[in-house]
Write an enzyme that holds these catalytic residues in place. Sequence first.
Site, PDB file in Angstrom:
ATOM      1  N   ASP A   1       0.852  -1.199   0.000  1.00  0.00           N
ATOM      2  CA  ASP A   1       0.000   0.000   0.000  1.00  0.00           C
ATOM      3  C   ASP A   1       0.883   1.242   0.000  1.00  0.00           C
ATOM      4  O   ASP A   1       2.079   1.184   0.308  1.00  0.00           O
ATOM      5  CB  ASP A   1      -0.912   0.014   1.235  1.00  0.00           C
ATOM      6  CG  ASP A   1      -1.838   1.224   1.234  1.00  0.00           C
ATOM      7  OD1 ASP A   1      -2.463   1.508   0.194  1.00  0.00           O
ATOM      8  OD2 ASP A   1      -1.906   1.935   2.259  1.00  0.00           O
ATOM      9  N   SER A   2       0.264   2.368  -0.316  1.00  0.00           N
ATOM     10  CA  SER A   2       0.991   3.632  -0.264  1.00  0.00           C
ATOM     11  C   SER A   2       1.357   4.028   1.166  1.00  0.00           C
ATOM     12  O   SER A   2       2.224   4.872   1.365  1.00  0.00           O
ATOM     13  CB  SER A   2       0.127   4.734  -0.886  1.00  0.00           C
ATOM     14  OG  SER A   2      -1.119   4.793  -0.220  1.00  0.00           O
TER      15      SER A   2
ATOM     16  N   CYS B   1      -3.696  -1.160  -2.095  1.00  0.00           N
ATOM     17  CA  CYS B   1      -3.972   0.234  -2.443  1.00  0.00           C
ATOM     18  C   CYS B   1      -4.887   0.304  -3.659  1.00  0.00           C
ATOM     19  O   CYS B   1      -4.552  -0.212  -4.728  1.00  0.00           O
ATOM     20  CB  CYS B   1      -2.639   0.916  -2.743  1.00  0.00           C
ATOM     21  SG  CYS B   1      -2.807   2.647  -3.174  1.00  0.00           S
TER      22      CYS B   1
ATOM     23  N   GLU C   1      -6.862   9.403   8.860  1.00  0.00           N
ATOM     24  CA  GLU C   1      -5.508   9.361   9.451  1.00  0.00           C
ATOM     25  C   GLU C   1      -5.425  10.215  10.711  1.00  0.00           C
ATOM     26  O   GLU C   1      -4.587   9.991  11.578  1.00  0.00           O
ATOM     27  CB  GLU C   1      -4.460   9.764   8.403  1.00  0.00           C
ATOM     28  CG  GLU C   1      -4.404   8.712   7.322  1.00  0.00           C
ATOM     29  CD  GLU C   1      -3.187   8.764   6.429  1.00  0.00           C
ATOM     30  OE1 GLU C   1      -2.355   9.675   6.583  1.00  0.00           O
ATOM     31  OE2 GLU C   1      -3.087   7.890   5.561  1.00  0.00           O
TER      32      GLU C   1
ATOM     33  N   CYS D   1     -11.286   2.707  -1.587  1.00  0.00           N
ATOM     34  CA  CYS D   1     -10.067   3.277  -0.987  1.00  0.00           C
ATOM     35  C   CYS D   1      -9.785   2.532   0.318  1.00  0.00           C
ATOM     36  O   CYS D   1     -10.728   2.163   1.041  1.00  0.00           O
ATOM     37  CB  CYS D   1     -10.259   4.765  -0.698  1.00  0.00           C
ATOM     38  SG  CYS D   1      -8.850   5.535   0.139  1.00  0.00           S
TER      39      CYS D   1
ATOM     40  N   HIS E   1      -8.835   3.460   3.125  1.00  0.00           N
ATOM     41  CA  HIS E   1      -9.220   4.099   4.389  1.00  0.00           C
ATOM     42  C   HIS E   1     -10.728   4.010   4.669  1.00  0.00           C
ATOM     43  O   HIS E   1     -11.153   4.193   5.808  1.00  0.00           O
ATOM     44  CB  HIS E   1      -8.824   5.572   4.366  1.00  0.00           C
ATOM     45  CG  HIS E   1      -7.344   5.803   4.399  1.00  0.00           C
ATOM     46  ND1 HIS E   1      -6.481   5.256   3.478  1.00  0.00           N
ATOM     47  CD2 HIS E   1      -6.576   6.536   5.252  1.00  0.00           C
ATOM     48  CE1 HIS E   1      -5.243   5.650   3.761  1.00  0.00           C
ATOM     49  NE2 HIS E   1      -5.279   6.425   4.828  1.00  0.00           N
TER      50      HIS E   1
HETATM   51  N1  DGL Z   1      -4.121   3.774  -0.290  1.00  0.00           N
HETATM   52  C1  DGL Z   1      -4.774   4.771  -1.126  1.00  0.00           C
HETATM   53  C2  DGL Z   1      -5.959   4.124  -1.853  1.00  0.00           C
HETATM   54  O1  DGL Z   1      -6.482   3.116  -1.459  1.00  0.00           O
HETATM   55  C3  DGL Z   1      -5.235   5.964  -0.316  1.00  0.00           C
HETATM   56  C4  DGL Z   1      -4.101   6.814   0.239  1.00  0.00           C
HETATM   57  C5  DGL Z   1      -3.278   7.487  -0.841  1.00  0.00           C
HETATM   58  O2  DGL Z   1      -3.798   8.340  -1.600  1.00  0.00           O
HETATM   59  O3  DGL Z   1      -2.114   7.128  -0.970  1.00  0.00           O
HETATM   60  O4  DGL Z   1      -6.380   4.639  -2.842  1.00  0.00           O
END
Ligand code: DGL
Length: 287
Positions: free
Chosen positions: A17-18, A80, A157, A192, A194
Amino acid sequence: MTPARADASRPTIAVFDSGVGGLTVLRAIVERVPNADYLYFGDTARLPYGSKSRETIARYAIGAAQFLQQKGATLLVIGCNTASAMALYDVKGAVDIPVIGVIEPGADRAAEISQSREAVVIGTEATVAAHAYQRALARRGFATHEKACPLFVPLVEEGWTDHAVTEQVARIYLAEALKASSVHIDVLVLGCTHYPLLKNMLRRVLPANIAIVDSAETTAEAVVEELASNSRERKQGGTLSASAKGGGIEGPSFHFYVTDSADKFRRMAPIFLGREVENVEHVDLGG
Ligand code: DGL
């Protein structure tokens, strides 16, 4: 590359993930596959991916995927949504282990539960701009309206998952999305990492006839299917290992790799994973 099959007996499952958000996907997988070794890569120095270009995201995602393969991953999950939407095929071409993204499993679930075949997908700006969900749902006969909700990531976050401000933001985003789409919408896809943490609040805000598809859960179910199909093949080939026969280590093990502060990751991880984390290592992939 042609992928090898994941070792279903005691798989090493890597989640990329990012940042910290992919821990919602890891959590959903661990709930279903407790007997596995888990590697997690959070590209915390370079997040957010949601506002970056396709080329940049593909480069980052390929670097992370190759790193995780070198560390022994037998199955890679791109947790991600942005990276799945932008770079799934780049990643598949760059490693020789099976790769599961979040888009197809989410689209499959939407297709299972929708009567009207009309959906709203919410995600980052990059995910929405890539239209990967829209294409995946169109292949299943859907008309889809996509809505970027960029404020959700920083609010989650901040730990404001049940905060009045977040609820107000959600009401505005969803009202805009529903106004711009059809009255027959009966599915909302959480596109997403989150957003699963906002699910209870979104349920309160959404009309009751609209079902929520949680892409962390659907991806975890796709992992279970991949491991089960691999296990069937192994049984047919008569190659059951000790742990598949009931022996071996019980419970999950974890190793976390992050590109920014390990301490910050340790502090934030429990919000997403629901447990404290150890074995957090800082890595620098360069590029
Ligand atoms: N992990 C990213 C997603 O699921 C969200 C956070 C980011 O923009 O890096 O799209």
